[in-house]
Motif scaffolding. Structure first.
Motif, PDB file in Angstrom:
ATOM      1  N   HIS A  99       0.810  -1.215   0.000  1.00 25.66           N
ATOM      2  CA  HIS A  99       0.000   0.000   0.000  1.00 25.66           C
ATOM      3  C   HIS A  99       0.851   1.276   0.000  1.00 25.66           C
ATOM      4  O   HIS A  99       0.319   2.364   0.185  1.00 25.66           O
ATOM      5  CB  HIS A  99      -0.971  -0.020   1.179  1.00 25.66           C
ATOM      6  N   ASP A 100       2.146   1.130  -0.223  1.00 24.08           N
ATOM      7  CA  ASP A 100       3.055   2.275  -0.288  1.00 24.08           C
ATOM      8  C   ASP A 100       3.290   2.651  -1.752  1.00 24.08           C
ATOM      9  O   ASP A 100       3.802   1.857  -2.534  1.00 24.08           O
ATOM     10  CB  ASP A 100       4.378   1.904   0.385  1.00 24.08           C
ATOM     11  N   TRP A 101       2.937   3.859  -2.124  1.00 20.55           N
ATOM     12  CA  TRP A 101       3.050   4.277  -3.520  1.00 20.55           C
ATOM     13  C   TRP A 101       4.494   4.251  -4.002  1.00 20.55           C
ATOM     14  O   TRP A 101       4.756   3.985  -5.177  1.00 20.55           O
ATOM     15  CB  TRP A 101       2.429   5.661  -3.727  1.00 20.55           C
ATOM     16  N   ARG A 102       5.443   4.478  -3.108  1.00 22.57           N
ATOM     17  CA  ARG A 102       6.854   4.443  -3.521  1.00 22.57           C
ATOM     18  C   ARG A 102       7.261   3.032  -3.945  1.00 22.57           C
ATOM     19  O   ARG A 102       7.957   2.847  -4.932  1.00 22.57           O
ATOM     20  CB  ARG A 102       7.750   4.937  -2.395  1.00 22.57           C
ATOM     21  N   TRP A 103       6.831   2.041  -3.153  1.00 15.98           N
ATOM     22  CA  TRP A 103       7.134   0.654  -3.503  1.00 15.98           C
ATOM     23  C   TRP A 103       6.469   0.298  -4.827  1.00 15.98           C
ATOM     24  O   TRP A 103       7.076  -0.337  -5.689  1.00 15.98           O
ATOM     25  CB  TRP A 103       6.671  -0.302  -2.392  1.00 15.98           C
ATOM     26  N   GLN A 104       5.216   0.708  -4.982  1.00 16.13           N
ATOM     27  CA  GLN A 104       4.490   0.425  -6.214  1.00 16.13           C
ATOM     28  C   GLN A 104       5.219   0.986  -7.432  1.00 16.13           C
ATOM     29  O   GLN A 104       5.400   0.297  -8.434  1.00 16.13           O
ATOM     30  CB  GLN A 104       3.070   0.996  -6.145  1.00 16.13           C
ATOM     31  N   LEU A 105       5.645   2.236  -7.365  1.00 10.68           N
ATOM     32  CA  LEU A 105       6.332   2.849  -8.496  1.00 10.68           C
ATOM     33  C   LEU A 105       7.680   2.196  -8.780  1.00 10.68           C
ATOM     34  O   LEU A 105       8.091   2.085  -9.931  1.00 10.68           O
ATOM     35  CB  LEU A 105       6.518   4.347  -8.270  1.00 10.68           C
ATOM     36  N   SER A 106       8.351   1.736  -7.752  1.00  2.00           N
ATOM     37  CA  SER A 106       9.660   1.112  -7.972  1.00  2.00           C
ATOM     38  C   SER A 106       9.555  -0.324  -8.472  1.00  2.00           C
ATOM     39  O   SER A 106      10.563  -0.906  -8.864  1.00  2.00           O
ATOM     40  CB  SER A 106      10.498   1.172  -6.697  1.00  2.00           C
ATOM     41  N   HIS A 107       8.361  -0.886  -8.487  1.00  3.59           N
ATOM     42  CA  HIS A 107       8.158  -2.264  -8.962  1.00  3.59           C
ATOM     43  C   HIS A 107       7.213  -2.333 -10.163  1.00  3.59           C
ATOM     44  O   HIS A 107       6.534  -3.337 -10.379  1.00  3.59           O
ATOM     45  CB  HIS A 107       7.649  -3.133  -7.818  1.00  3.59           C
ATOM     46  N   ARG A 108       7.193  -1.279 -10.956  1.00  2.00           N
ATOM     47  CA  ARG A 108       6.324  -1.237 -12.137  1.00  2.00           C
ATOM     48  C   ARG A 108       6.762  -2.257 -13.183  1.00  2.00           C
ATOM     49  O   ARG A 108       7.934  -2.597 -13.282  1.00  2.00           O
ATOM     50  CB  ARG A 108       6.375   0.142 -12.789  1.00  2.00           C
ATOM     51  N   LEU A 109       5.798  -2.688 -13.974  1.00  2.00           N
ATOM     52  CA  LEU A 109       6.088  -3.501 -15.153  1.00  2.00           C
ATOM     53  C   LEU A 109       6.421  -2.527 -16.277  1.00  2.00           C
ATOM     54  O   LEU A 109       5.625  -1.644 -16.585  1.00  2.00           O
ATOM     55  CB  LEU A 109       4.871  -4.348 -15.542  1.00  2.00           C
TER      56      LEU A 109
END
Length: 91
Positions: free
Chosen positions: A34-44
Motif C-alpha cells: 500500500h506504499d506508492w513508492r514501492w508500487q512505483l519502484s516495482h512497475r512492469l
C-alpha cells in the motif's frame, strides 16, 4: 472507542481481503503493498514482464509494440480489471 462501520472497510484486514495479489507479489507485506513508492519502484516496464502475468492477444502485443509509448503498470493496477487477469485466462 469502537470503530464505526464506515471505517471498518479501511482496516488492514479489509485491504488484505480486497486486494488479492498475483503470486509473484504474494510475499510483499501490506505496508509495502500500500506504499506508492514501492508500487512505483516495482512497475512492469516491458512487454516481457507483462506477458509473465497475463496472456495477451496478438492484437494487444501488436498495439504495445507498434507505438513508442512507455509501458508502466504498477503491481496494484494489475490486480484490478481484466487487463491483468491471471495467466491462462481472460476476463
Amino acid at each position: 472507542m469502537e470503530m464505526d462501520k464506515s471505517m471498518r472497510k479501511f482496516s488492514r484486514e479489509w485491504k488484505a481481503s480486497r486486494t488479492p495479489r498475483p503470486a509473484i507479489w504474494a510475499h510483499v507485506p501490506d505496508e509495502q503493498w500500500h506504499d506508492w513508492r514501492w508500487q512505483l519502484s516495482h512497475r512492469l516496464n516491458t512487454l516481457e514482464e507483462l506477458q509473465r502475468l497475463i496472456r495477451l492477444t496478438p492484437e494487444e502485443v501488436e498495439g504495445i509494440t507498434a507505438h513508442r509509448f512507455r509501458l508502466d503498470i504498477t503491481p496494484y493496477d494489475c490486480e484490478w480489471g481484466s487487463h491483468c487477469a491471471p495467466r491462462g485466462g481472460r476476463c
